[in-house]
Scaffold this motif. Sequence first.
Motif, PDB file in Angstrom:
ATOM      1  N   ASP A   1       0.869  -1.188   0.000  1.00  0.00           N
ATOM      2  CA  ASP A   1       0.000   0.000   0.000  1.00  0.00           C
ATOM      3  C   ASP A   1       0.900   1.231   0.000  1.00  0.00           C
ATOM      4  O   ASP A   1       0.684   2.184   0.743  1.00  0.00           O
TER       5      ASP A   1
ATOM      6  N   ASN B   1      -4.044  -5.378  -8.115  1.00  0.00           N
ATOM      7  CA  ASN B   1      -4.174  -4.986  -6.713  1.00  0.00           C
ATOM      8  C   ASN B   1      -5.620  -4.645  -6.369  1.00  0.00           C
ATOM      9  O   ASN B   1      -6.129  -5.047  -5.317  1.00  0.00           O
TER      10      ASN B   1
ATOM     11  N   TRP C   1       1.226   1.098  -7.412  1.00  0.00           N
ATOM     12  CA  TRP C   1       0.248   1.516  -6.404  1.00  0.00           C
ATOM     13  C   TRP C   1       0.459   2.963  -5.983  1.00  0.00           C
ATOM     14  O   TRP C   1      -0.511   3.697  -5.756  1.00  0.00           O
TER      15      TRP C   1
ATOM     16  N   TRP D   1      -0.161  -5.294   4.338  1.00  0.00           N
ATOM     17  CA  TRP D   1      -0.194  -5.959   3.022  1.00  0.00           C
ATOM     18  C   TRP D   1       1.212  -6.336   2.537  1.00  0.00           C
ATOM     19  O   TRP D   1       1.390  -6.743   1.392  1.00  0.00           O
TER      20      TRP D   1
ATOM     21  N   THR E   1      -2.382   5.739  -6.413  1.00  0.00           N
ATOM     22  CA  THR E   1      -2.817   6.608  -5.319  1.00  0.00           C
ATOM     23  C   THR E   1      -2.869   8.061  -5.775  1.00  0.00           C
ATOM     24  O   THR E   1      -3.836   8.779  -5.477  1.00  0.00           O
TER      25      THR E   1
END
Length: 166
Positions: free
Chosen positions: A56, A130, A91, A79, A95
């Motif tokens: 994350d 994901n 990721w 995670w 984001t």
Amino acid sequence: MTTRFVPGINGRVALAERDTADVLKVSGQTLRLLQAVPTRTVFEDAPDGLVVVHGDFGPNNLVVDPGTGQVAAVVDWEWCHPGESVEDVAWCEWTIRAHHPEYVHLLGAFFDAYGATPPWAERHAAMITNLRQLLAFAVDRDGDSPTVTARMTQLRATEQWSQTHP
């Protein structure tokens, strides 16, 4: 696991209050350092060729020293797993694209500091993988819930993205 208080500001706050490109730069530097940790020091049975994946990774899970602008801590490790380097790269990008689209044009600072820009197809596929995993987790945990609906919406939107959009 032992935790302690680390003074600083959340990276999400730092994006708005500091030079955003600098926050993305220290994010890229931090990810590069994280992925340089020998995987077997964290996962002793990890197969060769994998890195420590936070799971994350992004400014939202960094604590930034307000004085220096450097990362003081990386938080939210539930995670974490051995995996492919593109997972955390993608990721972090997701984001920014999903939650801070006004900063997408500054992602070059992240990639430059990280030291590589994996091909869009790999990054996009990692984002979708994901999100599918997060959706499956939400379905297993919550059944039909607002979290499931939100994850489905995020997945459908992300599937439509191109390298230049959003």
